[in-house]
Design a protein around this motif. Structure first.
Motif, PDB file in Angstrom:
ATOM      1  N   THR A  58       0.813  -1.217   0.000  1.00  0.00           N
ATOM      2  CA  THR A  58       0.000   0.000   0.000  1.00  0.00           C
ATOM      3  C   THR A  58       0.843   1.263   0.000  1.00  0.00           C
ATOM      4  OG1 THR A  58      -1.744  -1.173   1.176  1.00  0.00           O
ATOM      5  CG2 THR A  58      -1.856   1.223   1.197  1.00  0.00           C
ATOM      6  N   LEU A  59       1.876   1.315   0.847  1.00  0.00           N
ATOM      7  CA  LEU A  59       2.679   2.534   0.996  1.00  0.00           C
ATOM      8  C   LEU A  59       3.997   2.506   0.241  1.00  0.00           C
ATOM      9  CD1 LEU A  59       2.136   3.189   4.801  1.00  0.00           C
ATOM     10  CD2 LEU A  59       0.907   4.174   2.861  1.00  0.00           C
ATOM     11  N   ARG A  63       9.328   1.413   3.766  1.00  0.00           N
ATOM     12  CA  ARG A  63       8.727   2.338   4.727  1.00  0.00           C
ATOM     13  C   ARG A  63       9.015   1.838   6.139  1.00  0.00           C
ATOM     14  NH1 ARG A  63       7.385   7.012   2.218  1.00  0.00           N
ATOM     15  NH2 ARG A  63       6.426   6.513   0.238  1.00  0.00           N
ATOM     16  N   THR A  92      -4.429   4.069  -2.092  1.00  0.00           N
ATOM     17  CA  THR A  92      -3.610   5.223  -1.791  1.00  0.00           C
ATOM     18  C   THR A  92      -3.273   5.902  -3.109  1.00  0.00           C
ATOM     19  OG1 THR A  92      -1.615   6.015  -0.702  1.00  0.00           O
ATOM     20  CG2 THR A  92      -1.437   3.922  -1.826  1.00  0.00           C
TER      21      THR A  92
END
Length: 119
Positions: A58-59, A63, A92
């Protein structure tokens, strides 16, 4: 209270503890700072993922994250105005990048097999 649980219910009727979560943190700081997000309607929310793979999907990879229980994450996010907790968000949008004509482009990412829920 409903006696049956359906897979297609958009929200659970009762809160179920999420268990230990992978929580994104802000990079490059001596202390750990939980990263807060906003819902599509603008409300502040803490975000946790049930696996490191879902967080990376997702990010993005690389991260920084820490493991926190749901109650610990709520206790940290509540005093700064984030009363919502979103588990496994799937969508996102990256930052808008300009083009020569001045128009921006965005893309939406979705983690495969993920389902988001706000508890």
């Amino acid at each position: 209270m409903c006696l049956f649980q359906y897979d297609d219910d958009p929200e659970p009727e009762e809160r179920v503890p999420a268990g230990p979560l992978y929580v994104p943190v802000l990079p490059g700081r001596a202390e750990v700072v939980v990263r807060l997000f906003r819902t599509p309607l603008g409300a502040r929310t803490a975000v946790g993922f049930t696996s490191a793979e879902r967080l990376a999907a997702t990010l993005g990879p690389g991260r920084p994250w820490i493991r926190l229980s749901e109650s610990a994450l709520r206790a940290m996010a509540g005093p700064v105005g984030a009363s919502l907790l979103t588990v496994d968000p799937t969508l996102t949008a990256p930052a808008v990048t300009g083009t020569a004509s001045g128009a921006g482009t965005t893309s939406v990412l979705r983690a495969p097999g993920s389902v988001a829920r706000t508890v």
